[in-house]
Design an enzyme around this catalytic site. Structure first.
Site, PDB file in Angstrom:
ATOM      1  N   LYS A 105      -4.999 -24.862  22.043  1.00  0.00           N
ATOM      2  CA  LYS A 105      -4.344 -25.315  20.825  1.00  0.00           C
ATOM      3  C   LYS A 105      -5.366 -26.139  20.059  1.00  0.00           C
ATOM      4  O   LYS A 105      -5.816 -27.187  20.531  1.00  0.00           O
ATOM      5  CB  LYS A 105      -3.101 -26.152  21.130  1.00  0.00           C
ATOM      6  CG  LYS A 105      -2.399 -26.607  19.847  1.00  0.00           C
ATOM      7  CD  LYS A 105      -1.299 -27.610  20.114  1.00  0.00           C
ATOM      8  CE  LYS A 105      -0.765 -28.142  18.778  1.00  0.00           C
ATOM      9  NZ  LYS A 105       0.177 -29.258  18.964  1.00  0.00           N
ATOM     10  N   GLY A 193       6.795 -33.076  14.042  1.00  0.00           N
ATOM     11  CA  GLY A 193       7.758 -33.668  13.124  1.00  0.00           C
ATOM     12  C   GLY A 193       9.207 -33.324  13.370  1.00  0.00           C
ATOM     13  O   GLY A 193      10.096 -33.900  12.742  1.00  0.00           O
TER      14      GLY A 193
END
Length: 268
Positions: A105, A193
């Site tokens: 990632k 988020g």
């Protein structure tokens, strides 16, 4: 986006690997390895991301790593903390040498307050990593142009943020994410988020292939229960997307039109 739907088997394919569960989980901020392990089991997640700076992937003594059944779960190192393409490339090579595999990632967040990803360095790093045989999942701002460029570089998925990391503010970048989903030929994974299961469900209803959640689960009062809630929300959102077709209307529409009712009375 590559998905395989066969009766009740709806799988997501990324770089030749299939996932039945579309909830991916980060491994930071948990109070203990035991709590994290229980949360992972409760979620059913098949992909976890792990910060390279925090874990020793090659050590059987690492409490976090040893708590994960790597035969069932793909552990993906991330380059959290890297500020340049060169740093991200070096960290990725170290992870590969330590047994972390070829998946990575890609996180490049040089700005310390909001931890927003650097688009220029991310694109540079992605190209370098792909050329060296890595399967790159890039964490990016919700930028449709950048998402397309990363796809063209060979990234098998893109990971736009919903809101800044750890903010729990939900889909603040909804409009841009919708454009990315519309234009992408690779899976779009909404990352960062998402603070409530409803946020995850909304992302899946939009057509996201998966979501990645960390803070909202790890810092919950009961992380395993939070993980279950997110799992159910992701599944519900995916089901809603697959059966989409309901259109909104500014005016009310009776579920049983009055004309039909009056006609039924007259026939009696």
């Amino acid at each position: 986006m590559t998905s395989k739907i066969n009766n009740n088997h709806d799988t997501l394919e990324i770089a030749g690997r299939e996932f039945r569960n579309r909830l991916f989980i980060g491994t930071g901020k948990y109070p203990s390895a035991a709590v994290m392990s229980e949360a992972v089991k409760s979620s059913g997640s098949e992909l976890l991301t792990v910060a390279l700076r925090r874990m020793d992937l090659d050590s059987g003594d690492d409490e976090f790593i040893s708590s994960i059944d790597r035969s069932k779960v793909l552990l993906v190192p991330n380059t959290s903390g890297a500020r340049t393409a060169e740093e991200a490339f070096r960290l990725s090579k170290l992870a590969r040498a330590a047994g972390g595999g070829d998946w990575v990632k890609l996180e490049l967040t040089p700005e310390p307050r909001y931890l927003l990803p650097d688009p220029v360095e991310t694109l540079r790093a992605a190209g370098l990593l792909v050329k060296n045989g890595f399967t790159v999942l890039p964490y990016i701002n919700a930028d449709p142009v950048l998402a397309k460029r990363l796809e063209e570089e060979g990234c098998p998925a893109v990971m736009p943020l919903g809101a800044p990391i750890g903010s729990n503010r939900g889909l603040r970048m909804r409009d841009m994410i919708e454009i990315i989903i519309e234009q992408s030929k690779v899976p779009v994974i909404v990352d960062a988020g998402l603070g409530m299961p409803s946020h995850a469900a909304a992302a899946m209803e939009m057509g996201a292939a998966a979501v990645l959640v960390n803070t909202a689960i790890a810092t919950a009062a009961d992380p395993p229960r939070a993980a279950r809630a997110f799992d159910m929300a992701v599944r519900a959102g995916r089901e809603a997307f697959l059966c989409s077709g309901v259109r909104s209307s500014k005016s009310a529409r009776a579920s049983s039109p009055a004309g039909d009712f009056i006609g039924w009375l007259q026939d009696r």
